[in-house]
Design a protein around this motif. Structure first.
Motif, short mmCIF file in Angstrom:
data_model
loop_
_atom_site.label_atom_id
_atom_site.label_comp_id
_atom_site.label_asym_id
_atom_site.label_seq_id
_atom_site.Cartn_x
_atom_site.Cartn_y
_atom_site.Cartn_z
N ASP A 194 0.83 -1.21 0.00
CA ASP A 194 0.00 0.00 0.00
C ASP A 194 0.86 1.26 0.00
O ASP A 194 0.53 2.26 -0.65
CB ASP A 194 -0.92 0.01 1.22
N SER A 195 1.97 1.23 0.75
CA SER A 195 2.84 2.41 0.81
C SER A 195 3.44 2.73 -0.55
O SER A 195 3.45 3.89 -0.99
CB SER A 195 3.95 2.17 1.83
N ILE A 196 3.95 1.70 -1.23
CA ILE A 196 4.56 1.91 -2.54
C ILE A 196 3.50 2.34 -3.55
O ILE A 196 3.73 3.22 -4.40
CB ILE A 196 5.28 0.64 -3.03
N THR A 197 2.30 1.75 -3.46
CA THR A 197 1.21 2.14 -4.36
C THR A 197 0.85 3.61 -4.15
O THR A 197 0.66 4.36 -5.12
CB THR A 197 -0.03 1.27 -4.11
N GLY A 198 0.77 4.01 -2.89
CA GLY A 198 0.44 5.40 -2.59
C GLY A 198 1.48 6.36 -3.14
O GLY A 198 1.14 7.37 -3.78
N TRP A 199 2.75 6.08 -2.92
CA TRP A 199 3.82 6.95 -3.41
C TRP A 199 3.84 6.97 -4.95
O TRP A 199 4.03 8.02 -5.56
CB TRP A 199 5.16 6.48 -2.87
N MET A 200 3.62 5.80 -5.55
CA MET A 200 3.65 5.72 -7.00
C MET A 200 2.53 6.56 -7.62
O MET A 200 2.73 7.26 -8.62
CB MET A 200 3.50 4.26 -7.44
N ARG A 201 1.36 6.52 -7.00
CA ARG A 201 0.23 7.30 -7.53
C ARG A 201 0.40 8.80 -7.32
O ARG A 201 -0.30 9.59 -7.94
CB ARG A 201 -1.08 6.80 -6.90
N LEU A 202 1.31 9.17 -6.44
CA LEU A 202 1.64 10.58 -6.27
C LEU A 202 2.83 10.99 -7.14
O LEU A 202 3.32 12.11 -7.04
CB LEU A 202 1.95 10.88 -4.80
N GLY A 203 3.26 10.07 -7.98
CA GLY A 203 4.34 10.38 -8.91
C GLY A 203 5.70 10.49 -8.25
O GLY A 203 6.62 11.09 -8.83
N TRP A 204 5.84 9.93 -7.03
CA TRP A 204 7.10 9.97 -6.29
C TRP A 204 7.60 11.40 -6.10
O TRP A 204 8.80 11.65 -6.01
CB TRP A 204 8.18 9.15 -7.03
N TYR A 205 6.66 12.34 -6.00
CA TYR A 205 7.10 13.74 -5.96
C TYR A 205 7.95 14.07 -4.74
O TYR A 205 8.86 14.91 -4.81
CB TYR A 205 5.90 14.69 -6.08
N GLY A 206 7.69 13.42 -3.60
CA GLY A 206 8.51 13.67 -2.41
C GLY A 206 9.94 13.21 -2.60
O GLY A 206 10.89 13.90 -2.20
N HIS A 207 10.10 12.04 -3.21
CA HIS A 207 11.45 11.54 -3.47
C HIS A 207 12.18 12.44 -4.46
O HIS A 207 13.40 12.66 -4.33
CB HIS A 207 11.38 10.11 -4.02
N ILE A 208 11.45 12.96 -5.43
CA ILE A 208 12.07 13.83 -6.44
C ILE A 208 12.55 15.13 -5.79
O ILE A 208 13.66 15.60 -6.05
CB ILE A 208 11.07 14.12 -7.58
N ILE A 209 11.70 15.71 -4.92
CA ILE A 209 12.07 16.97 -4.26
C ILE A 209 13.29 16.76 -3.37
O ILE A 209 14.28 17.51 -3.44
CB ILE A 209 10.89 17.52 -3.44
N VAL A 210 13.21 15.75 -2.51
CA VAL A 210 14.28 15.52 -1.55
C VAL A 210 15.54 15.00 -2.23
O VAL A 210 16.65 15.50 -2.01
CB VAL A 210 13.82 14.54 -0.45
#
Length: 509
Positions: free
Chosen positions: A435-451
């Motif tokens: 569920d965590s990976i699905t949630g991040w994937m559906r947000l386009g990994w934007y948090g990982h991209i910013i950080v």
């Protein structure tokens, strides 16, 4: 007593465990007024009152018989080990034992798939873990030379070992026994003996207790109930679990991102509710007194565990984290962050990562906690680099008013901190890897991209570029500001009080 709560649970659409918990928190308000009417000259009666109320909570109201016995076991182990062991490893033994027992129960919770609505032993045990491990370090600090202690360690150190009754009263302090707030043993004894109320001012009924306690306490109760109402009305259909539904995946990316912000806020309201309710109940017992304003009005911010407005409208990520689960921040700072740092060295990246790892371990066994807190370590590093390298470029010269570019920088920083928070917090609520990976994937990994993008920029030469620009602009870095690590566990030098509290006149030592 379930028959008393079943109709109410059905009426509000909540689980019976949730209704029981809120009932306990509300009952603490009138009991707080009873507590302060027990003479401070009879502290043993106050200890017994705490114990008696806690027993009522755990036995007839919550039915946590075996759970309470486990908590009692932790209390007794901590008490006797701390009393009879003179080894420097004593605090670490208690830390590992108590935290290990908590993890054992976290694993059981996962095995039996308890929902967050289920009230069981891990909730009170998390609070007790903070209190017991902090007490162990306080005792050890009390045996050390005073010149080796910092300000906090010196103030909280325990130099006279308590009686078993005093320790039980501390461990089972009723306003915070279920969900916090945690408090140090020295603060508890100051509360029981009314040593905290020595500042001149208006008092109630000739007692030391300052006036204004009820005004602030019951205002917190109303605020907590308001947050609870928001969660009951909106939380059921606006939470992170929607992110893994087919409907959410069908929405446009920008809509998914905007919805994630709404879900994050709604999810947080339940924490705002319970922490604000327990803060108010603690204030009614006299805990949390922080002095007087220049106008003579008493202030009660010492029992705060959360500052909702700062979290929803943060000036930066550091201030945001400092305002969330504040008592846990203090615990992590004093029992982990400082203690894992070798003597003579300054805490760094690995101290931060070990602290975030401990926080994840303390929260539970689900992988979602570790995803959140692992990323939290990288967020703090990125935020620190921004503060050190980019922020000085926007600061006005000494004595000059704030510029428009500085206001824009602050606005961008606030929005970035909030959207990153709502991104990184999703695994904390979704819990499972899938569920965590699905949630991040559906947000386009934007948090990982910013950080991640920020870290790549700074380590790929961005730091050198920013320092060059600072030098070109004649920016003079201030040592205190440069050493402030954004989002790292707060220290006395970096901690920022809520707005207005800096004007409070503290009570004399």
């Amino acid at each position: 007593m379930d028959a008393l709560f079943v109709p109410l649970a059905g009426a509000v659409g909540a689980s019976i465990d949730q209704v029981k918990l809120i009932s306990c928190l509300l009952i603490a308000y009138p009991l707080g007024s009873v507590f302060v009417r027990i003479p401070a000259s009879k502290p043993n009666l106050r200890h017994l009152f705490n114990i008696a109320v806690a027993l009522v909570y755990f036995f007839p109201m919550l039915g946590m018989y075996t759970g309470f016995l486990q908590l009692l076991g932790d209390i007794l182990v901590t008490y006797f080990v701390a009393r009879f062991s003179s080894s420097s490893k004593m605090p670490w033994f208690i830390f590992v034992f108590i935290l290990g027992h908590l993890m054992f129960n976290h694993i059981i919770r996962v095995i039996y798939e308890f929902s967050y609505e289920t009230m069981e032993v891990t909730g009170p045990q998390m609070v007790l873990t903070m209190k017991l491990t902090t007490f162990a370090w306080n005792v050890w600090d009390g045996r050390r030379d005073e010149k080796d202690l910092d300000k906090w360690q010196l103030e909280k150190s325990v130099r006279e070992f308590p009686s078993l009754l005093e320790f039980l009263g501390y461990s089972l302090y009723f306003p915070g026994v279920l969900v916090g707030p945690s408090l140090e043993f020295s603060d508890y004894m100051n509360l029981v003996n009314e040593r905290a109320f020595t500042t001149p001012g208006k008092h109630q009924g000739g007692r030391r207790l300052p006036a204004g306690r009820k005004r602030v306490g019951y205002r917190k109760m109303v605020t907590g109930l308001a947050f609870l109402g928001v969660f009951v009305v909106f939380g059921g259909s606006n939470n992170y679990s929607v992110m893994v539904t087919p409907w959410f995946g069908e929405q446009t990316w920008i809509k998914r991102v905007l919805l994630a912000q709404l879900y994050g806020t709604c999810e947080r309201t339940k924490y705002y509710a319970v922490w604000t309710l327990t803060e108010g109940a603690s204030i009614l017992t006299g805990y949390g007194f922080t002095g007087y304003t220049p106008s003579g009005q008493s202030t009660w911010t010492g029992a705060a565990n959360v500052i909702p407005m700062v979290i929803e409208f943060p000036s930066n990520f550091k201030v945001l984290l400092d305002s969330w689960n504040m008592k846990a921040n203090v615990w992590l700072r004093e029992c982990v962050y400082k203690r894992v740092t070798p003597k003579g060295q300054k805490p760094g990246f690995w101290s931060s990562m070990l602290t975030f790892g401990t926080s994840a371990f303390w929260h539970g066994a689900q992988i979602g906690y570790y995803l959140t807190f692992l990323m939290g370590g990288f967020i703090t590093s990125a935020a620190r680099l921004v503060r050190l390298n980019i922020r000085p470029l926007f600061l006005p010269a000494d004595g000059q008013p704030t510029t428009t570019t500085k206001r824009i920088y602050d606005l961008v920083g606030s929005l970035t901190a909030l959207v990153v928070l709502n991104y990184v917090a999703s695994p904390f609520m979704l819990l499972t890897w899938s569920d965590s990976i699905t949630g991040w994937m559906r947000l386009g990994w934007y948090g990982h991209i910013i950080v991640g993008g920020g870290l790549v920029f700074f380590y790929a030469g961005g730091t050198k570029v920013c320092r060059g620009l600072q030098k070109k602009q004649g920016v003079e870095m201030k040592k205190k500001e440069a050493g402030s690590a954004v989002g790292t566990p707060v220290t006395e030098k970096t901690f920022q009080l809520p707005p207005g509290i800096d004007k409070v006149i503290p009570p004399p030592k």
